[in-house]
Design an enzyme around this catalytic site. Structure first.
Site, PDB file in Angstrom:
ATOM      1  N   GLY A   1      61.560  28.048 -60.029  1.00  0.00           N
ATOM      2  CA  GLY A   1      61.735  26.723 -60.721  1.00  0.00           C
ATOM      3  C   GLY A   1      61.464  25.425 -59.853  1.00  0.00           C
ATOM      4  O   GLY A   1      60.946  24.405 -60.507  1.00  0.00           O
TER       5      GLY A   1
ATOM      6  N   TYR B   1      27.524  31.583 -48.109  1.00  0.00           N
ATOM      7  CA  TYR B   1      26.821  32.785 -48.594  1.00  0.00           C
ATOM      8  C   TYR B   1      27.724  34.000 -48.780  1.00  0.00           C
ATOM      9  O   TYR B   1      27.509  34.848 -49.664  1.00  0.00           O
ATOM     10  CB  TYR B   1      25.583  33.016 -47.534  1.00  0.00           C
ATOM     11  CG  TYR B   1      24.802  34.318 -47.934  1.00  0.00           C
ATOM     12  CD1 TYR B   1      23.926  34.383 -48.922  1.00  0.00           C
ATOM     13  CD2 TYR B   1      25.115  35.697 -47.213  1.00  0.00           C
ATOM     14  CE1 TYR B   1      23.344  35.607 -49.146  1.00  0.00           C
ATOM     15  CE2 TYR B   1      24.716  36.691 -47.454  1.00  0.00           C
ATOM     16  CZ  TYR B   1      23.629  36.895 -48.509  1.00  0.00           C
ATOM     17  OH  TYR B   1      22.949  37.954 -48.921  1.00  0.00           O
TER      18      TYR B   1
ATOM     19  N   LYS C   1      41.916  35.559 -49.215  1.00  0.00           N
ATOM     20  CA  LYS C   1      41.976  34.436 -48.154  1.00  0.00           C
ATOM     21  C   LYS C   1      40.369  34.114 -47.839  1.00  0.00           C
ATOM     22  O   LYS C   1      40.369  34.090 -46.602  1.00  0.00           O
ATOM     23  CB  LYS C   1      42.852  34.360 -47.008  1.00  0.00           C
ATOM     24  CG  LYS C   1      44.196  34.454 -47.508  1.00  0.00           C
ATOM     25  CD  LYS C   1      44.633  33.145 -47.871  1.00  0.00           C
ATOM     26  CE  LYS C   1      46.256  33.042 -48.232  1.00  0.00           C
ATOM     27  NZ  LYS C   1      46.948  33.868 -49.163  1.00  0.00           N
ATOM     28  N   LEU C   2      39.492  33.768 -48.463  1.00  0.00           N
ATOM     29  CA  LEU C   2      37.924  33.793 -48.171  1.00  0.00           C
ATOM     30  C   LEU C   2      37.900  32.741 -47.360  1.00  0.00           C
ATOM     31  O   LEU C   2      38.253  31.455 -47.786  1.00  0.00           O
ATOM     32  CB  LEU C   2      37.239  33.707 -49.435  1.00  0.00           C
ATOM     33  CG  LEU C   2      37.424  35.007 -50.522  1.00  0.00           C
ATOM     34  CD1 LEU C   2      36.549  34.655 -51.943  1.00  0.00           C
ATOM     35  CD2 LEU C   2      36.802  36.261 -49.756  1.00  0.00           C
TER      36      LEU C   2
ATOM     37  N   GLN D   1      60.347  33.337 -49.170  1.00  0.00           N
ATOM     38  CA  GLN D   1      60.511  32.229 -48.517  1.00  0.00           C
ATOM     39  C   GLN D   1      61.510  31.272 -48.367  1.00  0.00           C
ATOM     40  O   GLN D   1      61.335  29.942 -47.707  1.00  0.00           O
ATOM     41  CB  GLN D   1      58.929  31.722 -48.266  1.00  0.00           C
ATOM     42  CG  GLN D   1      58.026  32.704 -47.833  1.00  0.00           C
ATOM     43  CD  GLN D   1      56.351  32.099 -47.960  1.00  0.00           C
ATOM     44  OE1 GLN D   1      56.159  31.123 -47.326  1.00  0.00           O
ATOM     45  NE2 GLN D   1      55.620  33.081 -48.609  1.00  0.00           N
TER      46      GLN D   1
HETATM   47  P1  BMP Z   1      56.033  36.356 -50.849  1.00  0.00           P
HETATM   48  O1  BMP Z   1      57.018  35.698 -52.205  1.00  0.00           O
HETATM   49  O2  BMP Z   1      56.475  37.800 -50.838  1.00  0.00           O
HETATM   50  O3  BMP Z   1      56.358  35.363 -49.663  1.00  0.00           O
HETATM   51  O4  BMP Z   1      54.405  36.186 -51.085  1.00  0.00           O
HETATM   52  C1  BMP Z   1      53.960  35.076 -51.255  1.00  0.00           C
HETATM   53  C2  BMP Z   1      52.514  35.346 -51.475  1.00  0.00           C
HETATM   54  O5  BMP Z   1      51.753  33.907 -51.696  1.00  0.00           O
HETATM   55  C3  BMP Z   1      51.670  36.388 -50.546  1.00  0.00           C
HETATM   56  O6  BMP Z   1      50.869  36.918 -51.281  1.00  0.00           O
HETATM   57  C4  BMP Z   1      51.160  35.132 -49.564  1.00  0.00           C
HETATM   58  O7  BMP Z   1      49.530  35.538 -49.236  1.00  0.00           O
HETATM   59  C5  BMP Z   1      50.734  34.116 -50.756  1.00  0.00           C
HETATM   60  N1  BMP Z   1      50.710  32.659 -50.061  1.00  0.00           N
HETATM   61  C6  BMP Z   1      51.878  32.085 -49.517  1.00  0.00           C
HETATM   62  O8  BMP Z   1      53.090  32.725 -49.312  1.00  0.00           O
HETATM   63  N2  BMP Z   1      51.718  30.996 -48.721  1.00  0.00           N
HETATM   64  C7  BMP Z   1      50.383  30.110 -48.859  1.00  0.00           C
HETATM   65  O9  BMP Z   1      50.604  29.139 -48.233  1.00  0.00           O
HETATM   66  C8  BMP Z   1      49.568  30.816 -49.591  1.00  0.00           C
HETATM   67  C9  BMP Z   1      49.650  32.069 -49.957  1.00  0.00           C
HETATM   68  O10 BMP Z   1      48.582  32.319 -50.840  1.00  0.00           O
END
Ligand code: BMP
Length: 229
Positions: free
Chosen positions: A186, A80, A74-75, A181
């Site tokens: 799919g 720079y 997550k940069l 989440q």
């Molecule tokens: P999980 O399926 O365990 O929820 O993991 C989701 C992954 O996707 C994590 O690595 C998280 O950092 C990443 N991620 C996310 O869940 N939502 C975003 O909006 C952006 C992400 O990179």
């Protein structure tokens, strides 16, 4: 670019990128069990802090041919510093990296010679990401204008995926948020994403290989339906 990601996707018939943040066993054991079914591996900050950069280098060395290696730290810094990080990410063996876009400067660090593929994050999957989500079209435009390879779109917000697909047909869209989440495997591909990022529902499963295979098959069934339409 992203040609390696797409090449592996077609060769392996998979659109699943497994996220390694918190994992329930030795990294190598989980990587081995999902290697056949996933197209890529996304490594996050918790993994780096727990296992260290040598473990990451080893994963890149061992699985870098069969899996697309994606770095997700997550940069979000001055161009720079992001550029410095991208150089080190490439040196570790990664193929691609995710960076935030909201802080500005993607036009600058996207020009870095020899950088990894770049995926700009334009909206997020958690419900509280209202500030960033409100600006996703501007952020998407910045990604396209910078010539980055793709962007990260939330699987939990299919309307954003559909809009991003329409506005940026040439970008590779990665959608996290599947499984733990809420959304089913799919569903993001159905809305227009190209790849689904799946973490806990694979990495914390008792049988990560079978969980990854099941997700791959569910996604492929949706792709098949789309093709028959
Ligand atoms: P999980 O399926 O365990 O929820 O993991 C989701 C992954 O996707 C994590 O690595 C998280 O950092 C990443 N991620 C996310 O869940 N939502 C975003 O909006 C952006 C992400 O990179």
């Amino acid at each position: 670019m992203t040609s390696k990601l797409w090449k592996l996707a077609y060769e392996k018939g998979s659109r699943v990128i497994v996220a390694f943040d918190t994992i329930s066993a030795e990294p190598d054991l989980i990587a081995e069990s999902i290697e056949e079914y996933a197209v890529g591996l996304k490594i996050g900050l918790p993994f780096l802090l727990r296992w260290g950069s040598e473990a990451i280098r080893n994963l890149c060395r061992k699985y870098g041919e069969s899996l697309y290696m994606l770095c997700d730290m997550k940069l979000a810094d001055i161009p720079y510093v992001v550029s410095e990080a991208l150089i080190l990410i490439k040196e570790l063996g990664f193929d691609g990296a995710i960076a935030h876009v909201f802080q500005g400067g993607i036009q600058e660090f996207s020009k870095l010679p020899g950088r990894p593929d770049l995926f700009g994050l334009i909206a997020m999957s958690h419900p509280q990401s209202t500030l960033i989500d409100a600006h996703f079209e501007d952020l998407l435009k910045a990604v396209v204008d910078a010539g980055a390879e793709g962007c990260v779109v939330p699987a939990t917000k299919p309307d954003i995926i559909r809009r991003a697909r329409r506005l940026a047909p040439g970008l590779t869209l990665l959608a996290p948020g599947i499984g733990a989440q809420g959304p089913q495997p799919g569903s993001a591909i159905g809305a227009g994403a190209d790849f689904e990022i799946i973490g806990r529902s694979v990495t914390l499963s008792e049988d990560p290989g079978s969980a990854c295979k099941a997700a791959r098959d569910a996604i492929n069934a949706i792709i098949k339906k789309q093709l028959l339409r």
